[in-house]
Design an enzyme around this catalytic site. Structure first.
Site, PDB file in Angstrom:
ATOM      1  CG  HIS A 387      -0.060 -48.688  48.898  1.00  0.00           C
ATOM      2  ND1 HIS A 387       0.193 -47.401  48.515  1.00  0.00           N
ATOM      3  CD2 HIS A 387       0.205 -48.741  50.217  1.00  0.00           C
ATOM      4  CE1 HIS A 387       0.602 -46.711  49.558  1.00  0.00           C
ATOM      5  NE2 HIS A 387       0.622 -47.506  50.606  1.00  0.00           N
ATOM      6  NE  ARG A 494      -0.134 -58.242  62.416  1.00  0.00           N
ATOM      7  CZ  ARG A 494      -0.346 -59.525  62.065  1.00  0.00           C
ATOM      8  NH1 ARG A 494      -1.390 -59.852  61.338  1.00  0.00           N
ATOM      9  NH2 ARG A 494       0.512 -60.457  62.451  1.00  0.00           N
ATOM     10  NE  ARG A 530      -0.091 -55.470  67.125  1.00  0.00           N
ATOM     11  CZ  ARG A 530       0.656 -56.273  66.382  1.00  0.00           C
ATOM     12  NH1 ARG A 530       1.148 -57.383  66.885  1.00  0.00           N
ATOM     13  NH2 ARG A 530       0.899 -55.985  65.129  1.00  0.00           N
ATOM     14  CD  GLU A 629       4.769 -59.189  69.847  1.00  0.00           C
ATOM     15  OE1 GLU A 629       4.675 -59.128  68.622  1.00  0.00           O
ATOM     16  OE2 GLU A 629       4.605 -58.214  70.597  1.00  0.00           O
ATOM     17  CG  ASN A 652       4.311 -64.008  63.313  1.00  0.00           C
ATOM     18  OD1 ASN A 652       4.063 -65.201  63.249  1.00  0.00           O
ATOM     19  ND2 ASN A 652       3.484 -63.086  62.873  1.00  0.00           N
ATOM     20  CG  ASP A 653       7.961 -59.915  66.664  1.00  0.00           C
ATOM     21  OD1 ASP A 653       8.987 -59.829  65.963  1.00  0.00           O
ATOM     22  OD2 ASP A 653       6.995 -59.137  66.539  1.00  0.00           O
ATOM     23  NE  ARG A 663       8.086 -61.304  61.807  1.00  0.00           N
ATOM     24  CZ  ARG A 663       7.086 -60.724  62.442  1.00  0.00           C
ATOM     25  NH1 ARG A 663       7.177 -60.454  63.748  1.00  0.00           N
ATOM     26  NH2 ARG A 663       5.974 -60.431  61.824  1.00  0.00           N
ATOM     27  CB  CYS A 700      -2.601 -63.565  67.551  1.00  0.00           C
ATOM     28  SG  CYS A 700      -1.341 -62.481  68.237  1.00  0.00           S
TER      29      CYS A 700
END
Ligand code: PEP
Ligand code: MG
Length: 773
Positions: A387, A494, A530, A629, A652-653, A663, A700
């Site tokens: 957080h 996201r 998404r 991905e 990324n994926d 990753r 992205c």
């Protein structure tokens, strides 16, 4: 006190243990009240502990510089060994207790493989051994040991009592006179040298300032209570004061516009009511401790639990409890200060350029600091989903996390540089280095100012190719950046992020309200929502499922959604409600084959029918897309493209699956390259197919926000990029100096190269063509 086979009922056993504990603590308190020297006090302490615990031996080892434990006092071992017997941390059972910071109880210590025999002590005649670390502020200050001639089993109550005694002894050591103060504080003989320590990036940005140790260790003073009822009342007052202060904080943030900030704080506020935690503190007061002593006791337990917990969510909850313990201690100490007219340091005493150093920190604590003075944060713990990291990113405060043992390597007011961009901090940097860094900070600021000025300039290459620059977002507090950066829209919202910071699953109304606020703040700019991408490293606290061998390739994203259709449909319903007649763009994550998309679209169509039946306004324009991905999609392009309006490459994926390279594994970091001929060829293949079929395509993942990578992506046909807000300015500057056609031609002849990476070729190209990277 030693519990040998006892036939008493558990309650009687507890009462007996409490009575014994109170008596022992009272006797220790009397020793502390005498004006004797430190050594005399320690000698008397070990004698009393041995007596009260019916032990044949009680020995106290104190940690000295160089990670050595020295025998400082003993009852029962040979007195000649005092100040002679020394063990390294990790040597022998005593050394293990210090190394692992946890108690050990052994009925037959001598047969333990780690037993280190020291002839000068005469300990060969003692068989059983129980020892506890002497802890203060999470730091091991020594070890306290009892031994018995016979082989005895030590009960849990006895071990717990020893831990409490260890806390009292820690205060005696900290009060001074036992070892030089310098030996207790920083370690490693590194204290005054300049240091460079690597960590992980939790929030980017640069900062330079003076170290402020978060929650400096204030001596607790009284650990042993005189009046239990009085201590319970003091605890009640402090809890009430803490709750009121947190309520006030929630309200202030709420009044200031709220958003996900408030949810984070509300979760924290709820944990402050945790009954189990409060009861454990009450129980500890019942053993004879003051309210402060009890909070510290429970805090030590929390730390011990934390060392064993792997689960991210549980660790964060335990960290929250640790933060709350510090808050509670502050309130207890304030009540003391009010009583005796003293008070601790205030914010006004803190430097004007603070870099706060902490083991961990809660979001509320970050907000406690004066924003005008706070430049950066360095944490020993922390993950990018913590957080505190989420709030810091929204407030633009650089944070480097997981900086190993920073608290023991720094002194208050030391100079420190936080480089959140490169995940490194420099402790006590020399004058020359500071000058150089100040210059780069200035340049960085000037660049940021220039990007802000240029935000309305078109993102067009010098040969006329339009490049759409979108922004990635996950929380409402990210949304203002949309207008500050001049991004065209949100290319990736996201939706799992707001789910992750809540303590319970948001219902349709809560979700719809949230998405409606995203629309409101987008002020007409397009947003791609998404659907939930949970699983992998994105854990929802209220959605625990079995641990998986290989979570990145496990039950995640669309796989969860299709197996839990109600959850998916609720989210789609919330999006349709929020759109309320405006255009709606929905993207499904981790699609691996066409059928998955078709099933997800079926769920969407059912929700659209439902909305129509109820007379709700349908989206004026609906576009449906997928994240690319998983490499399998490259071989289904012809079958897939007719069913989608757009594709967004989640590099990324995609990279991790393409090269079979985790990753999150630091050993594989940078081993395989997005700038490799293989990966760029894959992107070109996708781009060619999409262009041919008129399907909109963007990237992205993180690489979209790095100017060099973004340049290469344009060179293989990408025309839309979505990135974190602070990358928009640098990527726009690159785009405006690029000749896309020249780069395409250059790459076309290099994609067949056997090179591991085209990085140096691309850098050279940028240099030759005066491209602004
Ligand atoms: C990606 O995989 O590139 C992506 C954008 O998704 P995430 O980072 O959220 O997994
Ligand atoms: Mg992804």
């Amino acid at each position: 006190m030693l519990e040998h086979k006892d036939t008493n009922s558990p309650t009687m056993k507890e009462d007996k243990a409490r009575g014994g504990s109170r008596q022992l603590l009272r006797r220790l308190r009397d020793i502390m009240a005498t004006g004797e020297g430190a050594q005399e006090r320690l000698d008397r302490l070990v004698k009393i502990i041995a007596q009260e615990m019916h032990a044949d031996v009680c020995s106290l080892y104190v940690r000295r510089a160089g990670d050595v434990l020295e025998l400082f006092a003993t009852e029962g071992l040979k007195s000649e060994s005092v100040h002679q017997t020394r063990l390294r941390i990790g040597e022998g059972i005593v050394g293990d207790i210090a190394a692992y910071a946890r108690p050990f109880a052994l009925a037959d210590a001598q047969s333990h493989p780690h037993f280190a025999y020291r002839p000068e002590t005469g300990e060969e005649s003692f068989h059983s051994l129980m020892g506890v670390p002497i802890l203060r502020g999470g730091r091991v200050m020594g070890v306290l040991v009892v031994q018995n001639r016979e082989e005895s089993e030590y009960s849990d109550e006895t071990v717990e009592l020893m831990e409490t005694v260890g806390m009292v002894v820690a205060e005696v050591i900290a009060a001074g006179g036992v070892v030089r103060r310098r030996e207790q504080a920083p370690v490693d003989g590194l204290a005054l040298k300049p240091l460079r320590i690597d960590g992980v990036q939790l929030s980017s940005g640069l900062a330079m300032g003076r170290a402020v140790l978060h929650r400096p260790l204030v001596p607790i003073g009284k650990m042993v209570a005189e009046d239990e009822a009085h201590e319970q009342r003091r605890l009640d007052y402090a809890l009430a004061a803490m709750h009121t202060k947190l309520d006030h904080m929630v309200k202030t943030v709420d009044d200031a516009g709220g958003g996900d900030h408030v949810d984070i704080l509300k979760t924290y506020r709820m944990i402050a009511e945790d009954r189990g935690w409060i009861q454990r503190i009450r129980d500890a007061i019942g053993t004879g401790l003051t309210a402060e002593g009890a909070v510290v006791r429970v805090q030590n337990e929390t730390r011990a639990r934390m060392a064993k917990v792997q689960d991210n969510y549980l660790r964060e909850r335990l960290l929250d409890l640790e933060d709350l313990a510090f808050r509670l201690l502050q309130h207890l100490q304030e009540s003391n200060a009010n009583g005796n007219g003293q008070s601790g340091p205030t914010q006004a005493d803190l430097p004007k350029d603070m870099i706060v150093i902490a083991r961990s920190m809660g979001p509320a604590e970050l907000l406690d600091y004066d924003r005008e003075r706070l430049r950066g944060v360095v944490l020993e713990e922390g993950s990018s989903t913590a957080h505190v990291a989420i709030v810091a990113r929204a407030l633009d405060i650089p944070i480097v996390g997981r900086v190993s043992r920073i608290l023991s390597r720094i002194e208050p007011h030391d100079r420190i540089i936080v480089d959140g961009n490169n995940a490194v901090c420099f402790v006590r940097p020399g004058e020359e280095f500071r000058r150089v860094f100040a210059t780069s900070m200035e340049l960085h600021e000037q660049r940021l100012a220039a990007y802000a000025r240029d935000r309305d300039l078109p993102s067009v290459t010098c040969d006329g190719a339009n490049i759409t620059l979108n922004m990635n977002a996950g929380l409402l507090i990210d949304m203002p950046h949309l207008h500050e950066t001049g991004a065209c829209g949100v290319g990736l919202y996201r939706t799992e992020v707001p789910f992750m910071v809540r303590s319970e699953y948001p219902d349709v109304k809560v979700q719809a309200d949230l998405y409606a606020r995203v629309y409101e703040q987008a002020e007409g700019k397009p947003v791609v929502f998404r659907t939930l991408d949970i699983g992998g490293d994105k854990v929802l606290p209220y959605f625990q499922d079995q641990a998986e061998e290989n979570p990145a390739m496990g039950w995640r994203a669309i796989r969860v959604a299709l197996d839990r259709p109600a959850m998916l449909r609720q989210q789609l319903r919330a999006m349709i409600h929020a759109a309320n007649g405006q255009p709606l763009a929905i993207m499904f994550p981790m699609i691996s084959d066409v059928q998955e998309l078709l099933n997800a679209k079926k769920a969407l169509n059912k929700e659209l029918d439902r909305a129509k039946d109820r007379g709700l306004s349908l989206p004026s324009d609906l576009s449906v897309g997928i994240m690319f991905e998983v490499p399998s999609l490259a071989f289904q392009m012809d079958a897939m493209l007719p069913h989608v309006d757009f594709i967004s490459i989640g590099s990324n994926d995609l990279l991790q699956f393409f090269f079979a390279s985790d990753r999150g594994n630091p050993r594989l970091d940078k081993r395989y390259e997005a700038l490799s001929p293989a990966f760029l060829s894959l992107i070109r293949l996708i781009a060619d197919k999409c262009r041919e079929k008129g399907v909109s395509l963007s990237v992205c993942g993180e690489i979209a926000g790095d100017p060099l990578h973004a340049m290469a992506l344009i060179g293989v046909g990408i025309r839309q990029l979505s990135m974190s807000p602070r990358s928009i300015g640098p990527v726009r500057s690159m785009v405006r100096t690029l000749d896309a056609k020249a780069l395409e031609a250059f790459l076309a002849v290099n994609l067949d190269s056997p090179a591991h990476s085209l990085r140096s070729l691309l850098i050279a190209f940028a240099k030759d063509h005066k491209i602004f990277l």
